[in-house]
Write a protein that holds these residues in place. Structure first.
Motif, PDB file in Angstrom:
ATOM      1  N   ILE A 153      31.612  44.959  30.371  1.00 55.78           N
ATOM      2  CA  ILE A 153      32.093  46.207  30.958  1.00 55.78           C
ATOM      3  C   ILE A 153      31.584  47.357  30.091  1.00 55.78           C
ATOM      4  O   ILE A 153      31.856  47.418  28.894  1.00 55.78           O
ATOM      5  CB  ILE A 153      33.630  46.217  31.048  1.00 55.78           C
ATOM      6  CG1 ILE A 153      34.098  45.048  31.917  1.00 55.78           C
ATOM      7  CG2 ILE A 153      34.127  47.538  31.603  1.00 55.78           C
ATOM      8  CD1 ILE A 153      35.568  44.826  31.924  1.00 55.78           C
ATOM      9  N   ASN A 194      32.045  48.769  19.186  1.00 52.21           N
ATOM     10  CA  ASN A 194      32.089  49.402  20.505  1.00 52.21           C
ATOM     11  C   ASN A 194      30.747  49.922  21.012  1.00 52.21           C
ATOM     12  O   ASN A 194      30.582  50.121  22.202  1.00 52.21           O
ATOM     13  CB  ASN A 194      33.090  50.565  20.565  1.00 52.21           C
ATOM     14  CG  ASN A 194      34.510  50.103  20.484  1.00 52.21           C
ATOM     15  OD1 ASN A 194      34.831  48.994  20.902  1.00 52.21           O
ATOM     16  ND2 ASN A 194      35.371  50.933  19.936  1.00 52.21           N
ATOM     17  N   ILE A 213      30.188  47.101  35.556  1.00 46.63           N
ATOM     18  CA  ILE A 213      30.592  45.726  35.288  1.00 46.63           C
ATOM     19  C   ILE A 213      29.412  44.814  35.611  1.00 46.63           C
ATOM     20  O   ILE A 213      28.908  44.808  36.726  1.00 46.63           O
ATOM     21  CB  ILE A 213      31.826  45.333  36.121  1.00 46.63           C
ATOM     22  CG1 ILE A 213      32.989  46.254  35.772  1.00 46.63           C
ATOM     23  CG2 ILE A 213      32.186  43.871  35.875  1.00 46.63           C
ATOM     24  CD1 ILE A 213      34.207  46.072  36.645  1.00 46.63           C
ATOM     25  N   VAL A 269      32.551  46.482  26.316  1.00 47.48           N
ATOM     26  CA  VAL A 269      33.598  45.491  26.060  1.00 47.48           C
ATOM     27  C   VAL A 269      33.208  44.219  26.802  1.00 47.48           C
ATOM     28  O   VAL A 269      32.732  44.275  27.931  1.00 47.48           O
ATOM     29  CB  VAL A 269      34.974  45.992  26.564  1.00 47.48           C
ATOM     30  CG1 VAL A 269      36.043  44.934  26.382  1.00 47.48           C
ATOM     31  CG2 VAL A 269      35.380  47.272  25.874  1.00 47.48           C
ATOM     32  N   VAL A 270      33.424  43.075  26.171  1.00 44.51           N
ATOM     33  CA  VAL A 270      33.201  41.792  26.835  1.00 44.51           C
ATOM     34  C   VAL A 270      34.558  41.210  27.214  1.00 44.51           C
ATOM     35  O   VAL A 270      35.438  41.079  26.371  1.00 44.51           O
ATOM     36  CB  VAL A 270      32.448  40.807  25.912  1.00 44.51           C
ATOM     37  CG1 VAL A 270      32.324  39.449  26.559  1.00 44.51           C
ATOM     38  CG2 VAL A 270      31.090  41.359  25.550  1.00 44.51           C
ATOM     39  N   GLN A 271      34.733  40.889  28.510  1.00 45.46           N
ATOM     40  CA  GLN A 271      35.953  40.245  28.991  1.00 45.46           C
ATOM     41  C   GLN A 271      35.551  39.000  29.769  1.00 45.46           C
ATOM     42  O   GLN A 271      35.034  39.100  30.885  1.00 45.46           O
ATOM     43  CB  GLN A 271      36.759  41.177  29.888  1.00 45.46           C
ATOM     44  CG  GLN A 271      37.405  42.321  29.141  1.00 45.46           C
ATOM     45  CD  GLN A 271      38.237  43.206  30.049  1.00 45.46           C
ATOM     46  OE1 GLN A 271      38.232  43.062  31.263  1.00 45.46           O
ATOM     47  NE2 GLN A 271      38.948  44.149  29.446  1.00 45.46           N
ATOM     48  N   GLY A 272      35.760  37.838  29.160  1.00 46.08           N
ATOM     49  CA  GLY A 272      35.373  36.587  29.805  1.00 46.08           C
ATOM     50  C   GLY A 272      33.864  36.506  29.946  1.00 46.08           C
ATOM     51  O   GLY A 272      33.127  36.571  28.979  1.00 46.08           O
ATOM     52  N   LYS A 273      33.381  36.359  31.189  1.00 38.07           N
ATOM     53  CA  LYS A 273      31.951  36.306  31.455  1.00 38.07           C
ATOM     54  C   LYS A 273      31.437  37.623  32.034  1.00 38.07           C
ATOM     55  O   LYS A 273      30.443  37.659  32.758  1.00 38.07           O
ATOM     56  CB  LYS A 273      31.632  35.155  32.427  1.00 38.07           C
ATOM     57  CG  LYS A 273      31.859  33.773  31.856  1.00 38.07           C
ATOM     58  CD  LYS A 273      30.966  33.497  30.666  1.00 38.07           C
ATOM     59  CE  LYS A 273      29.578  33.095  31.117  1.00 38.07           C
ATOM     60  NZ  LYS A 273      28.669  32.866  29.981  1.00 38.07           N
ATOM     61  N   GLU A 274      32.126  38.720  31.738  1.00 36.27           N
ATOM     62  CA  GLU A 274      31.728  40.030  32.231  1.00 36.27           C
ATOM     63  C   GLU A 274      31.525  40.991  31.065  1.00 36.27           C
ATOM     64  O   GLU A 274      32.256  40.965  30.080  1.00 36.27           O
ATOM     65  CB  GLU A 274      32.790  40.619  33.164  1.00 36.27           C
ATOM     66  CG  GLU A 274      32.903  39.914  34.486  1.00 36.27           C
ATOM     67  CD  GLU A 274      33.925  40.580  35.390  1.00 36.27           C
ATOM     68  OE1 GLU A 274      34.817  41.284  34.882  1.00 36.27           O
ATOM     69  OE2 GLU A 274      33.833  40.371  36.608  1.00 36.27           O
TER      70      GLU A 274
END
Length: 179
Positions: free
Chosen positions: A104, A128, A114, A97-102
């Motif tokens: 996961i 996924n 992370i 999963v991509v959350q912002g600039k991270e």
């Protein structure tokens, strides 16, 4: 003279190449890249073609000639088209999963992995289990793809792990029971 080094590099119309003494800069629609040339090389540009010249011929200089011609060519391709790496997460419960600039990743550990996404690289998660990495710097893109892959390299018994697109894992037979 290097066979690769003497090949001319065609510059697309939307790419601007500036050469100073030992510095070369390539600017295109996807970014700006810089590189420093060794003293034994010079770059000549005319009519949309770039030629890397070798000053004196020795074994190491000939090797550098082909290397830097390829590096400059990769810079031009990167800023005009971008490079892409596809990674497949193969295993039960493996997902990203991509959350912002991270980024996961769930890779079967008791914790999530992370990772910070470097500047200049974009990551997109498809269904996924497929990661699409894009960037104009081929070296940084490959390094980031290798860092992701190092968390779960492919293993030969069940075929699980993080694989490049099109990579095949040669499977081994497991233990055979007593007869």
């Amino acid at each position: 003279m290097s066979r690769i080094g003497k090949l001319p590099i065609k510059i697309p119309t939307d790419v601007v190449v500036t050469c100073t003494d030992l510095q070369i800069s390539v600017k295109g629609k996807f970014g700006l890249l810089h590189n420093t040339l060794p003293n034994c090389l010079s770059v000549k540009q005319d009519n949309g073609i770039l030629i890397v010249n070798l000053e004196n011929e020795s074994k190491t200089n000939r090797a550098l000639h082909g290397l830097y011609r390829t590096l400059i060519n990769n810079m031009i391709i990167g800023v005009s088209e971008q490079f892409t790496i596809l990674l497949n997460l193969v295993g039960v419960g493996y997902r990203g999963v991509v959350q912002g600039k991270e980024l996961i990743l769930n890779l079967g550990y008791s914790h999530q992995v992370i990772m910070q996404i470097p500047e200049g690289i974009s990551v997109q998660v498809i269904k996924n289990t497929t990661l699409e990495l894009k960037g104009c710097n081929k070296e940084e893109l490959g390094l980031f793809g290798t860092k992701i892959r190092s968390w779960r390299p492919p293993e030969p018994y069940k075929g699980k792990g993080i694989l490049y697109e099109g990579e095949r894992v040669i499977r081994k037979a497991g233990k055979s029971g007593k007869k």
